[in-house]
Design a protein around this motif. Structure first.
Motif, PDB file in Angstrom:
ATOM      1  N   ASN A 105      17.159 -26.896  10.899  1.00  0.00           N
ATOM      2  CA  ASN A 105      17.832 -28.012  11.578  1.00  0.00           C
ATOM      3  C   ASN A 105      17.511 -29.335  10.895  1.00  0.00           C
ATOM      4  O   ASN A 105      16.362 -29.591  10.537  1.00  0.00           O
ATOM      5  CB  ASN A 105      17.374 -28.059  13.040  1.00  0.00           C
ATOM      6  CG  ASN A 105      17.888 -29.282  13.775  1.00  0.00           C
ATOM      7  OD1 ASN A 105      17.167 -30.249  13.945  1.00  0.00           O
ATOM      8  ND2 ASN A 105      19.127 -29.237  14.194  1.00  0.00           N
ATOM      9  N   PHE A 152      18.265 -33.717  10.984  1.00  0.00           N
ATOM     10  CA  PHE A 152      18.762 -34.888  11.717  1.00  0.00           C
ATOM     11  C   PHE A 152      19.802 -35.615  10.861  1.00  0.00           C
ATOM     12  O   PHE A 152      19.528 -35.925   9.695  1.00  0.00           O
ATOM     13  CB  PHE A 152      17.626 -35.896  11.987  1.00  0.00           C
ATOM     14  CG  PHE A 152      16.537 -35.402  12.907  1.00  0.00           C
ATOM     15  CD1 PHE A 152      16.730 -34.341  13.775  1.00  0.00           C
ATOM     16  CD2 PHE A 152      15.301 -36.036  12.912  1.00  0.00           C
ATOM     17  CE1 PHE A 152      15.721 -33.906  14.633  1.00  0.00           C
ATOM     18  CE2 PHE A 152      14.281 -35.609  13.761  1.00  0.00           C
ATOM     19  CZ  PHE A 152      14.494 -34.542  14.615  1.00  0.00           C
ATOM     20  N   GLY A 155      13.859 -24.242  23.794  1.00  0.00           N
ATOM     21  CA  GLY A 155      12.722 -24.904  23.172  1.00  0.00           C
ATOM     22  C   GLY A 155      11.482 -24.788  24.033  1.00  0.00           C
ATOM     23  O   GLY A 155      10.497 -24.123  23.676  1.00  0.00           O
ATOM     24  N   THR A 156      11.552 -25.397  25.204  1.00  0.00           N
ATOM     25  CA  THR A 156      10.388 -25.494  26.078  1.00  0.00           C
ATOM     26  C   THR A 156       9.761 -24.126  26.375  1.00  0.00           C
ATOM     27  O   THR A 156       8.530 -24.008  26.433  1.00  0.00           O
ATOM     28  CB  THR A 156      10.802 -26.202  27.388  1.00  0.00           C
ATOM     29  OG1 THR A 156      11.348 -27.478  27.024  1.00  0.00           O
ATOM     30  CG2 THR A 156       9.629 -26.403  28.311  1.00  0.00           C
ATOM     31  N   GLN A 165      19.856 -21.407  23.403  1.00  0.00           N
ATOM     32  CA  GLN A 165      18.868 -21.991  22.480  1.00  0.00           C
ATOM     33  C   GLN A 165      17.760 -22.603  23.335  1.00  0.00           C
ATOM     34  O   GLN A 165      18.009 -23.527  24.112  1.00  0.00           O
ATOM     35  CB  GLN A 165      19.519 -23.047  21.583  1.00  0.00           C
ATOM     36  CG  GLN A 165      18.504 -23.712  20.646  1.00  0.00           C
ATOM     37  CD  GLN A 165      19.153 -24.516  19.545  1.00  0.00           C
ATOM     38  OE1 GLN A 165      19.765 -23.959  18.658  1.00  0.00           O
ATOM     39  NE2 GLN A 165      19.017 -25.827  19.589  1.00  0.00           N
ATOM     40  N   GLN A 189      24.346 -29.084  24.522  1.00  0.00           N
ATOM     41  CA  GLN A 189      23.030 -29.433  25.080  1.00  0.00           C
ATOM     42  C   GLN A 189      23.206 -30.202  26.381  1.00  0.00           C
ATOM     43  O   GLN A 189      23.868 -31.236  26.418  1.00  0.00           O
ATOM     44  CB  GLN A 189      22.273 -30.280  24.047  1.00  0.00           C
ATOM     45  CG  GLN A 189      20.817 -30.507  24.373  1.00  0.00           C
ATOM     46  CD  GLN A 189      20.233 -31.645  23.548  1.00  0.00           C
ATOM     47  OE1 GLN A 189      20.899 -32.669  23.352  1.00  0.00           O
ATOM     48  NE2 GLN A 189      19.017 -31.472  23.081  1.00  0.00           N
ATOM     49  N   GLY A 199      19.108 -26.246  27.193  1.00  0.00           N
ATOM     50  CA  GLY A 199      18.676 -27.157  28.257  1.00  0.00           C
ATOM     51  C   GLY A 199      18.265 -26.409  29.502  1.00  0.00           C
ATOM     52  O   GLY A 199      19.117 -25.931  30.258  1.00  0.00           O
ATOM     53  N   GLY A 200      16.957 -26.262  29.686  1.00  0.00           N
ATOM     54  CA  GLY A 200      16.450 -25.684  30.927  1.00  0.00           C
ATOM     55  C   GLY A 200      16.576 -24.172  31.026  1.00  0.00           C
ATOM     56  O   GLY A 200      16.415 -23.619  32.109  1.00  0.00           O
ATOM     57  N   ALA A 235      17.564 -30.562  28.901  1.00  0.00           N
ATOM     58  CA  ALA A 235      16.924 -30.197  27.632  1.00  0.00           C
ATOM     59  C   ALA A 235      15.675 -31.019  27.324  1.00  0.00           C
ATOM     60  O   ALA A 235      15.649 -32.230  27.545  1.00  0.00           O
ATOM     61  CB  ALA A 235      17.929 -30.353  26.488  1.00  0.00           C
ATOM     62  N   GLY A 236      14.678 -30.341  26.784  1.00  0.00           N
ATOM     63  CA  GLY A 236      13.477 -31.037  26.337  1.00  0.00           C
ATOM     64  C   GLY A 236      13.695 -31.667  24.979  1.00  0.00           C
ATOM     65  O   GLY A 236      14.559 -31.253  24.215  1.00  0.00           O
ATOM     66  N   PRO A 257      15.073 -25.508  17.178  1.00  0.00           N
ATOM     67  CA  PRO A 257      14.257 -26.291  16.250  1.00  0.00           C
ATOM     68  C   PRO A 257      13.442 -27.291  17.055  1.00  0.00           C
ATOM     69  O   PRO A 257      13.977 -27.941  17.955  1.00  0.00           O
ATOM     70  CB  PRO A 257      15.297 -27.003  15.389  1.00  0.00           C
ATOM     71  CG  PRO A 257      16.526 -27.076  16.244  1.00  0.00           C
ATOM     72  CD  PRO A 257      16.497 -25.864  17.122  1.00  0.00           C
ATOM     73  N   MET A 258      12.158 -27.410  16.764  1.00  0.00           N
ATOM     74  CA  MET A 258      11.326 -28.386  17.480  1.00  0.00           C
ATOM     75  C   MET A 258      10.483 -29.132  16.459  1.00  0.00           C
ATOM     76  O   MET A 258       9.448 -28.636  15.997  1.00  0.00           O
ATOM     77  CB  MET A 258      10.466 -27.686  18.533  1.00  0.00           C
ATOM     78  CG  MET A 258      11.300 -27.117  19.680  1.00  0.00           C
ATOM     79  SD  MET A 258      10.299 -26.479  21.035  1.00  0.00           S
ATOM     80  CE  MET A 258       9.766 -24.906  20.383  1.00  0.00           C
ATOM     81  N   ALA A 259      10.979 -30.321  16.099  1.00  0.00           N
ATOM     82  CA  ALA A 259      10.294 -31.141  15.101  1.00  0.00           C
ATOM     83  C   ALA A 259       8.989 -31.668  15.681  1.00  0.00           C
ATOM     84  O   ALA A 259       8.824 -31.742  16.900  1.00  0.00           O
ATOM     85  CB  ALA A 259      11.190 -32.299  14.683  1.00  0.00           C
TER      86      ALA A 259
HETATM   87  C1  LIG Z   1       9.193 -30.400  21.428  1.00  0.00           C
HETATM   88  C2  LIG Z   1      10.668 -30.373  21.160  1.00  0.00           C
HETATM   89  C3  LIG Z   1      11.150 -30.785  19.922  1.00  0.00           C
HETATM   90  C4  LIG Z   1      12.522 -30.734  19.648  1.00  0.00           C
HETATM   91  N1  LIG Z   1      12.967 -31.060  18.389  1.00  0.00           N
HETATM   92  C5  LIG Z   1      14.270 -30.849  18.065  1.00  0.00           C
HETATM   93  C6  LIG Z   1      14.721 -30.979  16.717  1.00  0.00           C
HETATM   94  O1  LIG Z   1      13.962 -31.266  15.808  1.00  0.00           O
HETATM   95  N2  LIG Z   1      16.038 -30.776  16.474  1.00  0.00           N
HETATM   96  C7  LIG Z   1      16.921 -30.405  17.463  1.00  0.00           C
HETATM   97  O2  LIG Z   1      18.099 -30.195  17.183  1.00  0.00           O
HETATM   98  N3  LIG Z   1      16.518 -30.265  18.737  1.00  0.00           N
HETATM   99  C8  LIG Z   1      15.217 -30.465  19.056  1.00  0.00           C
HETATM  100  N4  LIG Z   1      14.802 -30.259  20.345  1.00  0.00           N
HETATM  101  C9  LIG Z   1      15.803 -29.900  21.380  1.00  0.00           C
HETATM  102  C10 LIG Z   1      16.130 -28.412  21.330  1.00  0.00           C
HETATM  103  O3  LIG Z   1      16.970 -28.131  20.243  1.00  0.00           O
HETATM  104  C11 LIG Z   1      16.856 -27.927  22.584  1.00  0.00           C
HETATM  105  O4  LIG Z   1      18.043 -28.655  22.774  1.00  0.00           O
HETATM  106  C12 LIG Z   1      16.006 -28.027  23.846  1.00  0.00           C
HETATM  107  O5  LIG Z   1      14.702 -27.591  23.608  1.00  0.00           O
HETATM  108  C13 LIG Z   1      16.632 -27.184  24.933  1.00  0.00           C
HETATM  109  O6  LIG Z   1      16.053 -27.446  26.181  1.00  0.00           O
HETATM  110  P1  LIG Z   1      14.738 -26.693  26.714  1.00  0.00           P
HETATM  111  O7  LIG Z   1      13.616 -27.373  26.025  1.00  0.00           O
HETATM  112  O8  LIG Z   1      14.786 -26.931  28.168  1.00  0.00           O
HETATM  113  O9  LIG Z   1      14.848 -25.252  26.319  1.00  0.00           O
HETATM  114  C14 LIG Z   1      13.434 -30.306  20.652  1.00  0.00           C
HETATM  115  C15 LIG Z   1      12.939 -29.908  21.891  1.00  0.00           C
HETATM  116  C16 LIG Z   1      11.583 -29.923  22.157  1.00  0.00           C
HETATM  117  C17 LIG Z   1      11.094 -29.447  23.502  1.00  0.00           C
END
Ligand SMILES: Cc1cc2nc3c(=O)[nH]c(=O)nc-3n(C[C@H](O)[C@H](O)[C@H](O)COP(=O)(O)O)c2cc1C
Length: 343
Positions: free
Chosen positions: A66, A68, A238-239, A236, A175, A216-217, A179-180, A15-17
């Motif tokens: 997802n 908060f 995101g980036t 999981q 996480q 994370g990464g 992680a981003g 999930p990326m809010a």
């Molecule tokens: C732009 C962005 C927004 C994120 N928003 C959320 C979110 O709304 N809820 C959440 O549980 N995690 C959020 N995350 C964290 C991700 O769930 C996840 O832990 C993370 O992206 C993993 O690391 P990575 O970015 O290196 O893959 C977000 C990450 C990014 C990069």
């Protein structure tokens, strides 16, 4: 216990809010054999329902949403924390004048419409409901279990994993520090663990045997293999998806991720008051040290500043959330990212 839906490929779009998560991204990752999460954070409950409906038009496969978790009443900011946020507002005032925006009055009761979002998820009978920043209370878990939703909780250390397991979680996202975006630490004040998911996962295994996704990464197949070998059911990410065609990542965010002079990812409270990893830009350099550990007060204050910078497509003034593997994020369809990670 509700089982985590079977994955053909062990890849989950995080999930990326704030824009990046879209129904199109979730559906594309589902079509590629993984699954994905919509991000309910900062959206209205009605908007969350609309996004769920749109995702269902695009895919028949199970996906998640997802949410908060708001801070419990005994962790709400007291008067000294409120004063610290007001002082931070004074620091931000010149920038607000420069951008011709007004800083809002902080709404201390803001809980991101938590209860209404839970109702939206229950009504929609989402297959997966994930939580970050805390453990949902027993009643929420029961309502979700009652409609067949698998409840997933993000944890950043073994104590949080213990609380999540006791609280009725069906699966965990472990996480790590690479992680981003926001670290999912359950208490706002917590200084996040400087540890990789591999280490947290090892310790978590001593307190619970719940299924785990790691985050994370994870940018490619090497990290995914390590995760599966360590016993995770999937990764999981995101980036890795931020620059894909289906992601709703803003123009300023995309520009920042591909700007050669922005070459460091750091953990900062500058934008929201919670620790979060993103690229170091002018906003982080100017305000990172001054930002108090108060959420969502700081997030509210900076919202109009971030929005103004986004309108100007200025990567120096927006939160460039990204994990430490951001340099290997690629443009193109999300299916290619899934294939690269799943191998
Ligand atoms: C732009 C962005 C927004 C994120 N928003 C959320 C979110 O709304 N809820 C959440 O549980 N995690 C959020 N995350 C964290 C991700 O769930 C996840 O832990 C993370 O992206 C993993 O690391 P990575 O970015 O290196 O893959 C977000 C990450 C990014 C990069």
């Amino acid at each position: 216990m509700i089982p985590f839906p079977a994955l053909q490929r062990p890849v989950v779009a995080a999930p990326m809010a704030g824009g990046p998560s879209t129904p199109e991204l979730v559906a594309a990752v589902c079509a590629a054999g993984g699954t994905g999460f919509l991000a309910a954070g900062y959206r209205s409950p009605e908007d969350v329902t609309r996004q769920i409906e749109r995702t269902r038009e695009l895919t028949d496969r199970p996906f998640g949403v997802n949410v908060f978790v708001p801070a419990p009443p005994d962790e709400q900011p007291g008067s000294s924390a409120q004063q610290a946020v007001l002082r931070y507002g004074d620091r931000l005032a010149p920038l607000a004048r420069q951008l011709q925006v007004e800083l809002p009055r902080v709404d201390w009761a803001d809980d991101d419409a938590y209860e209404d979002k839970i109702t939206a998820l229950v009504q929609a009978r989402v297959p997966l409901a994930s939580f970050t920043f805390g453990v949902p209370d027993g009643e929420v878990v029961e309502r979700l279990h009652g409609v067949g939703s698998c409840v997933v909780v993000t944890v950043t250390d073994p104590d949080e994993a213990t609380r999540a397991a006791r609280g009725g979680a069906d699966a965990l996202v472990v996480q790590g520090y690479a992680a981003g975006g926001h670290r999912g630490t359950h208490a706002v004040q917590t200084i996040p663990f400087d540890r990789e998911w591999a280490e947290i996962l090892r310790e978590t295994r001593t307190v619970t045997s719940l299924p785990v996704l790691v985050a994370g990464g994870v940018m490619g197949n090497r990290e995914a293999r390590l995760a599966l070998d360590a016993g995770a059911i999937g990764v999981q990410c995101g980036t890795a998806f931020l620059l894909t065609d289906e992601a709703g990542t803003s123009a300023a965010h995309r520009a920042g991720l591909t700007e050669p002079s922005l070459d460091q990812s750091v953990v900062t409270r500058a934008f929201s008051g919670r620790p979060a990893r993103g690229l170091r830009n002018e906003f982080v350099d100017r305000y990172g040290d001054a930002a108090p550990a108060v959420y969502p007060g700081v997030n509210q204050l900076t919202a109009p500043l971030r929005a103004a910078a986004a309108r100007l497509e200025d990567p120096q003034g927006v939160a460039l959330w990204a994990g430490s593997g951001w340099a290997s994020a690629r443009t193109g369809p999300a299916v290619d990212v899934v294939a690269r990670i799943a191998g």
